[in-house]
Design a protein around this motif. Structure first.
Motif, short mmCIF file in Angstrom:
data_model
loop_
_atom_site.label_atom_id
_atom_site.label_comp_id
_atom_site.label_asym_id
_atom_site.label_seq_id
_atom_site.Cartn_x
_atom_site.Cartn_y
_atom_site.Cartn_z
N CYS A 455 51.10 74.29 75.53
CA CYS A 455 50.70 74.42 76.93
C CYS A 455 51.93 74.84 77.73
N CYS A 458 52.73 71.63 80.03
CA CYS A 458 52.89 70.28 79.48
C CYS A 458 53.68 70.36 78.17
N SER A 460 52.80 69.75 75.27
CA SER A 460 51.68 69.44 74.38
C SER A 460 51.18 70.72 73.73
N CYS A 473 44.24 72.82 77.11
CA CYS A 473 45.15 71.68 77.10
C CYS A 473 44.36 70.46 77.54
N CYS A 476 46.25 68.73 80.94
CA CYS A 476 46.23 69.24 82.31
C CYS A 476 45.00 70.11 82.59
ZN ZN Z 1 48.77 71.21 79.87
#
Ligand code: ZN
Ligand code: ADP
Length: 740
Positions: A455, A458, A460, A473, A476
């Protein structure tokens, strides 16, 4: 009225919805009586007009008399909230260290927060006689959207539909409706807001005769022992609900109201249906799926006493009750009782506080009690009631481990699990395959360079969603189209690991001719989709159910005999001190769906670590044993429930701003630090970047509640004043259940 100028002017203490931990002083309007505590007033607050709530009257103000302003208008003749409601609001504000104006806002339905009257008029649209006679088919050809609106209103009948409802059904109806209004086919009018109707329920039907354990449990509840709460720890299917129902009946017979808190009403339509049927009472429902007017109607009915049974999710704990007699919290362990943003309260904990304020009993029920509640039972402040066996003769399911090193899984399914599915379906049963990860795969990796799609906002990975051909994601909400090639090197990419979509595909391939139904938050976005899917599953229409946590909560699938848990290892080596408690809760809950009627149930758990001590404890000792051992560990390592925690979080575009703010917090706590309070951090949050912000945290740990709260009170004051706070989003989380 006498001239009041010679008397001491009365000061109103008003809560205003702003992020400041204080009350604001106003004078009553010049004419008319002063509004009582619990009434709303319109006040000038800085440049804006705000709806405030009168909390109390006072003889004087800290402000100089000349600085005091009058409130502009009194919005209620009689208090919306009673003294007891205000007491709960005050407690919530002081315990969670959250501005009282924001607590008041969270505790009221949106329409009241906006200053609308208790009985607002509601924009309603209905079909006219002319419209009913119209030729819909002809209209469909010419103007399909108009036809759609007209048809929907014809179906709705003479009372018409609330405009908000219509918006839900047909989001852009207003454009099409314009022509229909002009042609006189439909009309618009203001109706009185709908009233709650208690007569909708059918007559009560009696339940089964209680077995010995249930009778003993009921006797304890009726015994009226002076404890803060009753905790019913009953294995899944032990008949807890039957016990609550009987106790509820007692209270209703006395003419008092019952408030039932449930994790999520969308997930428990069965419980609501059962309450209605068994008690013969229409419950007033309070949950997020209502229109604002429906929500207000239910709230009003609870407040006036017209609704004797009130069932709601978390925020229903603040509902005023005319004549309360009992509070029930079903599935006490469920995380949705804790709000994770804004006012971070636990509805379960507030239920206990409110019941004590009211002098009424509170019953908590679950198959998997939290260690916090068990600890209270050990120390004698709560009464533990056990229902150790399933009611009605059903046997507990047997649990087996599948070693995924020796029997590797393909697309999530190992051979032993596939064989078990085959067996159970062959014998006329149903299977539930549980994986707490939606989407197709949690990772998209390049076959050549190993690059993983992450992401942008993020720390992630992006989850692969095959149905919508997107990368999303889950932290978010960011989404982008699913690429065919690697963004770094241009070679081909492949999804790695599995989510529920992939499992669904794999099961369809392996079991052609069988119906596979996936239930997760993606498959049930459309309103009503969840209930439809669950109904089909209950009627045995789906042979194999695939799903997330959503499937594990409270459902009763009569035919279900096999539960497969695909990836059970997520919690074995978790860093959070609650990992093993959570994992045991989640496994026991989903396992509890198996074999609830005549046919015995079986649970297969796929794990790469079958030797891990967690498994032998769970399989041989059950949840009770896992919980007992976890409590011992927590005591030794000084984690809750043996200490208390609070978490200060800060997020900012620049890491330095977030950390600087937390350092300020840490400094201001120094004077309190010692044996009674430890301050850990500041450190980066486990996911340091989320939605484009850097996140840090400071953990407060204490074995002494008064010290912790005194420190937090001062901290809140300091942080609200701090100029550094303007660049930072920050919060205080008391009794956090997530440490990130
Ligand atoms: Zn994200
Ligand atoms: P829990 O809430 O503990 O999961 P329920 O109250 O839903 O348990 O009961 C599980 C099932 O057993 C339900 O179908 C219920 O009707 C049935 N049941 C409960 N108590 C009895 C009883 N005493 N005799 C026969 N069946 C019972």
């Amino acid at each position: 009225m006498s001239d009041s100028s010679d008397k001491q002017p009365l000061v109103l203490k008003v809560a205003v919805n702003v992020p400041l931990s204080r009350e604001f002083d106003y004078l009553p309007p010049k004419d008319g009586p002063a509004p009582a505590p619990g009434c709303r007033v319109l006040v000038q607050f800085g440049p804006r007009r705000q709806v405030g709530l009168v909390l109390a009257h006072a003889a004087e103000s800290e402000l100089a008399p000349g600085k005091l302003r009058r409130c502009l208008e009194v919005l209620d003749d009689t208090p919306l909230l009673a003294a007891e409601d205000l007491k709960l609001i005050r407690f919530t504000s002081s315990y969670y260290h959250h501005p009282i104006g924001e607590v008041v806002a969270a505790a009221r339905p949106a329409l009241l927060r906006q200053g609308r009257p208790l009985h607002p008029v509601v924009e309603t649209v209905a079909v006219t006689d002319l419209g009913r006679a119209a030729d819909i088919e002809a209209l469909t050809k010419r103007a399909p959207r108009q036809a759609e609106v007209l048809e929907t209103l014809c179906d709705a009948g003479g009372d018409g539909l609330e405009a908000d409802h219509l918006t839900e059904l047909l989001p852009n109806w207003r454009r099409a409706a314009k022509a229909l209004f002009e042609k006189g086919l439909i009309e618009r009018f203001d109706a009185r807001s709908p009233e709650f109707d208690e007569t909708l329920a059918p007559a009560a039907t009696p339940g089964p005769e209680l077995n010995d354990d249930q009778q003993a449990a009921l006797a304890t509840l009726r015994g009226g022992k002076d404890v803060d709460a009753f905790l019913i720890e009953g294995v899944t299917g032990s008949g807890k609900t039957e016990v609550y129902l009987q106790r509820m009946q007692d209270v209703l017979d006395e003419g008092r109201q019952v408030l039932v808190l449930v994790p999520e009403i969308g997930l428990t339509p069965q419980l609501v249906a059962r309450l209605r049927k068994r008690l013969g009472i229409e419950p007033a429902l309070l949950h997020s799926g209502l229109t604002d007017n429906e929500r207000l109607a239910a709230w009003r009915a609870a407040r006036s006493g017209a609704a004797r049974l009130v069932v709601g999710t978390r925020s229903a704990i603040f509902t005023p009750l005319k004549n309360p007699g009992l509070i029930v919290v079903d599935e006490e362990h469920d995380h949705s009782f804790k709000q994770q943003e804004g006012l971070r309260y636990s509805a379960r904990d507030l239920a206990i506080v409110r019941a004590r304020n009211l002098g009424v009993p509170v019953i908590l029920g679950t198959a998997t009690p939290t260690l916090e509640m068990l600890r209270h039972c050990q120390s004698g402040t709560y009464e533990l009631i056990r229902l150790p066996t399933r009611a009605g003769g059903a046997k507990p399911p047997t649990m087996h481990l599948v070693d995924t090193i020796r029997s590797p899984a393909t697309d999530g399914i190992s051979e032993p699990l596939a064989a078990a599915i085959d067996n159970h379906l062959g014998a006329g049963g149903q299977a539930l395959i549980f994986l707490n990860r939606r989407g197709f795969a949690p990772t998209l990796i390049c076959s050549s360079c190993g690059h993983i799609e992450g992401c942008e906002r993020c720390d992630s990975r992006m989850t692969v969603h095959a149905r919508s051909r997107q990368l999303r994601c889950h932290h978010c909400g960011a989404a982008r189209p699913l690429p065919d090639t690697c963004g770094e090197c241009g070679e081909s990419v492949r999804p790695l690991g599995e989510g529920t979509e992939r499992l669904e595909d794999a099961l369809r391939d392996r079991f052609p001719g069988r119906t596979v139904t996936r239930i997760d938050s993606d498959s049930t976005q459309r309103k009503g989709a969840m209930v439809e899917a669950l109904d089909l599953a209950k009627e045995g229409e789906a042979d194999i159910l695939v799903g997330t946590q959503m499937l594990s909560k409270g459902h009763h699938f009569p035919n279900l005999t096999l539960v497969g848990i695909v990836n059970a290892d997520q919690g074995l080596f978790g860093t959070d001190f609650r990992s093993s408690e959570r994992m045991a809760q989640s496994i026991v809950q989903v396992a509890g769906r198996a074999g609830r009627e005549q046919r015995a149930g079986e649970v297969m758990i796929q794990t790469a670590f079958p030797e891990h001590v967690f498994w032998s404890t769970l399989i041989h000792g059950g949840y009770e044993q896992v919980a007992a051992e976890a409590l011992t560990e927590r005591e030794a390592s000084h984690w809750p429930p043996f200490t208390r925690l609070a978490l200060v979080r800060a997020a900012a575009h620049h890491r330095g701003d977030a950390m600087g703010f937390l350092e300020l917090a840490q400094q201001s706590l120094l004077a309190w630090c010692g044996d009674n309070l430890r301050v850990l951090g500041p450190v980066d949050a486990p996911m340091a970047r989320k939605a484009g912000r850097h996140r840090g945290q400071l953990l407060l740990q204490s074995s002494d509640r008064p010290t912790l709260h005194a420190a937090l009170r001062e901290l809140r004051f300091t942080l609200e004043q701090a100029p550094a706070g303007r660049k930072v989003r920050w919060s205080i989380d008391v009794d956090p259940i997530e440490l990130f």
